[in-house]
Design a protein around this motif. Structure first.
Motif, PDB file in Angstrom:
ATOM      1  N   VAL A  56       0.844  -1.202   0.000  1.00  0.00           N
ATOM      2  CA  VAL A  56       0.000   0.000   0.000  1.00  0.00           C
ATOM      3  C   VAL A  56       0.876   1.247   0.000  1.00  0.00           C
ATOM      4  O   VAL A  56       0.671   2.184  -0.776  1.00  0.00           O
ATOM      5  N   ARG A 260       2.631 -12.336  14.672  1.00  0.00           N
ATOM      6  CA  ARG A 260       3.069 -11.027  15.159  1.00  0.00           C
ATOM      7  C   ARG A 260       1.906 -10.032  15.289  1.00  0.00           C
ATOM      8  O   ARG A 260       1.975  -9.054  16.034  1.00  0.00           O
ATOM      9  N   HIS A 335      -9.795  -2.169  -0.624  1.00  0.00           N
ATOM     10  CA  HIS A 335      -9.918  -0.837  -0.017  1.00  0.00           C
ATOM     11  C   HIS A 335     -11.244  -0.153  -0.369  1.00  0.00           C
ATOM     12  O   HIS A 335     -11.723   0.676   0.390  1.00  0.00           O
ATOM     13  N   LEU A 338     -13.583  -1.608   2.298  1.00  0.00           N
ATOM     14  CA  LEU A 338     -13.145  -1.581   3.705  1.00  0.00           C
ATOM     15  C   LEU A 338     -13.794  -0.464   4.537  1.00  0.00           C
ATOM     16  O   LEU A 338     -14.095  -0.690   5.718  1.00  0.00           O
TER      17      LEU A 338
HETATM   18  N1  UDP Z   1      -5.756  -4.876   3.989  1.00  0.00           N
HETATM   19  C1  UDP Z   1      -6.709  -4.922   2.987  1.00  0.00           C
HETATM   20  N2  UDP Z   1      -7.574  -5.962   2.954  1.00  0.00           N
HETATM   21  C2  UDP Z   1      -7.542  -6.954   3.851  1.00  0.00           C
HETATM   22  C3  UDP Z   1      -6.587  -6.908   4.881  1.00  0.00           C
HETATM   23  C4  UDP Z   1      -5.690  -5.839   4.928  1.00  0.00           C
HETATM   24  O1  UDP Z   1      -6.792  -4.043   2.142  1.00  0.00           O
HETATM   25  O2  UDP Z   1      -8.360  -7.878   3.734  1.00  0.00           O
HETATM   26  C5  UDP Z   1      -4.829  -3.727   4.027  1.00  0.00           C
HETATM   27  C6  UDP Z   1      -5.167  -2.735   5.116  1.00  0.00           C
HETATM   28  O3  UDP Z   1      -6.268  -1.958   4.727  1.00  0.00           O
HETATM   29  C7  UDP Z   1      -3.853  -1.961   5.216  1.00  0.00           C
HETATM   30  C8  UDP Z   1      -2.811  -3.031   4.916  1.00  0.00           C
HETATM   31  O4  UDP Z   1      -3.503  -4.126   4.301  1.00  0.00           O
HETATM   32  O5  UDP Z   1      -3.799  -0.938   4.246  1.00  0.00           O
HETATM   33  C9  UDP Z   1      -2.120  -3.519   6.180  1.00  0.00           C
HETATM   34  O6  UDP Z   1      -1.153  -2.575   6.564  1.00  0.00           O
HETATM   35  P1  UDP Z   1      -0.567  -2.479   8.045  1.00  0.00           P
HETATM   36  O7  UDP Z   1       0.480  -1.413   8.033  1.00  0.00           O
HETATM   37  O8  UDP Z   1      -1.658  -2.291   9.030  1.00  0.00           O
HETATM   38  O9  UDP Z   1       0.078  -3.914   8.318  1.00  0.00           O
HETATM   39  P2  UDP Z   1       1.242  -4.753   7.546  1.00  0.00           P
HETATM   40  O10 UDP Z   1       0.516  -5.634   6.582  1.00  0.00           O
HETATM   41  O11 UDP Z   1       2.165  -3.782   6.893  1.00  0.00           O
HETATM   42  O12 UDP Z   1       1.905  -5.537   8.629  1.00  0.00           O
END
Ligand code: UDP
Length: 476
Positions: A56, A260, A335, A338
């Motif tokens: 993202v 995590r 997104h 969401l």
């Molecule tokens: N996300 C999404 N759909 C899902 C699960 C997660 O679009 O079904 C996106 C969420 O909206 C966010 C990203 O994945 O933009 C997760 O970023 P974050 O920094 O919270 O965690 P990371 O994956 O980097 O550990």
């Protein structure tokens, strides 16, 4: 620097007695820059195949920088033979998938041996396009290694964002993978040798200084969110669209299935909350019906990969705790949809053990949803206790349960959080605002690079298109 300045600087270095002739054959359109994200494909579907915050970040930053006038090329590794080699996101922003190793998913811990091939593919692409990137912004430690190789070979400005830090990650794991020593060494090298490290929160900057190195230049520029997509919607409308009842008490988790992320802590907290609410109900003091408690878990997984194993483990915990009927696994949600989930929820829980930034927190807040998060990393920066949510110690189900209960029961106070949360995001965490900071950093570094070159090497050729500092054209 505009072209007039460029000419005047160039005149200084033109050989004595000879008229200055620009080496530039055509009027440049835009300054091209490279963002490298070896495993986080900016064009991937988010929430699946280990695609998360890094994907993202790179995509949103890339698109926003292109709007500010840069030509943005985002490089990643090709993981499927059917994937397009180049994906054009906007007229001046594209993802380029380089072949480095087999065109299949490879777990991160096994990816490093293919990075030499990645460097070669990057250079082959540059030669084919006849372009050189004077500025390279790398993401995650393997891209950092790629950037360090490129910097050894040519005069580039190298910027790095970590996204995840081995020094923190390995504190929590009993057995370090074989790659750990290499990763830690590269994470230190990039901090000491890059032209600038972008830390996404003051907490991350502090962690880098404490655990990695005292040397190196760090600037804090946070992550952002798309506030035109993540905004408030009437709760009743969102619930109707998703089929939830107006009386449900909804606790939401959004993110990858990864130990995590602390989903286990949330399940245990939710179980406590159910028991506690049931106890209050029998005393006639419950603020809501315990049968109306809902745990909604959003995130994709693949049965054969590590996220599939974690989902199966979480499902087992949920069954064992007797919570299956109250839990909804929504799967991977894009997104576009969401915001409905965030606004439908009463509270968004982020129980991570560690989080360098944590995009989900600002997405939820942008939608006016109070956040209860672990008091770690970037979450301690984005979530303001009592203003936009609450912070609790990580891996503490009781503390998490109490904080969630407060948001669910103290209606007046929760309403205040709902009002304040979007304001904090709009003021501090829009991608366009983040890109303005990054763009300013890039310009400063490129300007510094040119002045260093002129100072140290007076025989340098007149400014070429490659060295032009300004992105020149802004999209409207
Ligand atoms: N996300 C999404 N759909 C899902 C699960 C997660 O679009 O079904 C996106 C969420 O909206 C966010 C990203 O994945 O933009 C997760 O970023 P974050 O920094 O919270 O965690 P990371 O994956 O980097 O550990």
């Amino acid at each position: 620097v505009n072209s007039n300045n460029a000419n005047s600087v160039s005149t200084v270095v033109a050989p004595f007695n000879q008229p200055y002739v620009s080496s530039r054959k055509t009027v440049p359109t835009r300054q091209a820059i490279a963002l490298i994200s070896e495993h986080g494909d900016p064009a991937a579907e988010i929430g699946k195949d280990a695609a998360g915050g890094q994907n993202v970040y790179v995509r949103q930053v890339g698109e926003a920088l292109a709007k500010l006038g840069w030509q943005v090329d985002m490089f990643t590794r090709k993981t499927k033979p059917d994937d397009a080699a180049i994906v054009q996101h906007a007229p001046h922003c594209r993802t380029i998938r380089l072949v480095a190793g087999p065109e299949q998913f490879i777990p991160r811990d096994e990816l490093f041996p293919y990075m030499q091939e990645f460097v070669a593919a990057f250079q082959a692409f540059q030669s084919k396009e006849g372009s050189n990137y004077p500025l390279v912004h790398t993401n995650y430690w393997m891209s950092a290694w790629v950037g360090l190789q490129l910097k050894q070979q040519s005069n580039i400005q190298l910027i790095h964002t970590y996204h995840s830090l081995g020094a923190v990650k390995y504190q929590a794991v009993p057995h370090r993978p074989v790659i750990a020593a290499t990763r830690l060494a590269i994470e230190r090298q990039i901090l000491e040798q890059a032209d600038c490290i972008v830390a996404t929160s003051p907490q991350e900057q502090e962690t880098l200084r404490t655990l990695v190195s005292k040397e190196g230049h760090i600037e804090v520029i946070p992550c952002g969110t798309d506030i035109s997509n993540f905004h408030t919607i009437p709760k009743a409308e969102a619930r109707a669209a998703l089929g939830f009842d107006v009386n449900d008490a909804i606790v939401l988790y959004v993110g990858r299935f990864d130990p995590r992320k602390g989903i286990e802590t949330l399940v245990r907290a939710f179980a406590q909350l159910k028991v506690e609410t049931g106890r209050r109900e029998s005393n006639g003091k419950a603020a809501f019906d315990p049968a109306k408690l809902r745990l909604v878990i959003v995130g994709g997984s693949h049965p054969d990969s590590t996220d599939g194993l974690e989902r199966a483990r979480i499902e087992r915990l949920i069954h064992a705790a007797g919570l299956a009927e109250q839990t909804v696994f929504a799967g991977q949600i894009g997104h576009a949809s969401l915001p409905l989930y965030y606004t439908a929820a009463d509270v968004c829980a982020i129980p991570s053990h560690y989080e360098p930034f944590g995009l989900v927190a600002i997405e939820a807040m942008a939608c006016g949803t109070p956040v209860v998060a672990s008091d770690v990393g970037g979450l301690s920066f984005t979530v303001v206790p009592d203003e936009t949510g609450l912070l609790v110690p990580p891996q503490d189900p009781s503390a998490l349960a109490q904080a969630i209960e407060r948001v669910l029961t103290d209606e007046l106070w929760a309403r205040k959080l709902r009002r304040q949360a979007p304001i904090r995001v709009q003021q501090n965490f829009s991608w366009s605002g983040v890109a303005v900071h990054l763009s300013d950093l890039y310009r400063r570094l490129l300007a510094q690079s040119i002045s260093n070159t002129l100072f140290f090497d007076t025989s340098v050729a007149p400014l070429s298109e490659k060295q032009d500092l300004s992105p020149l054209h802004k999209d409207v």
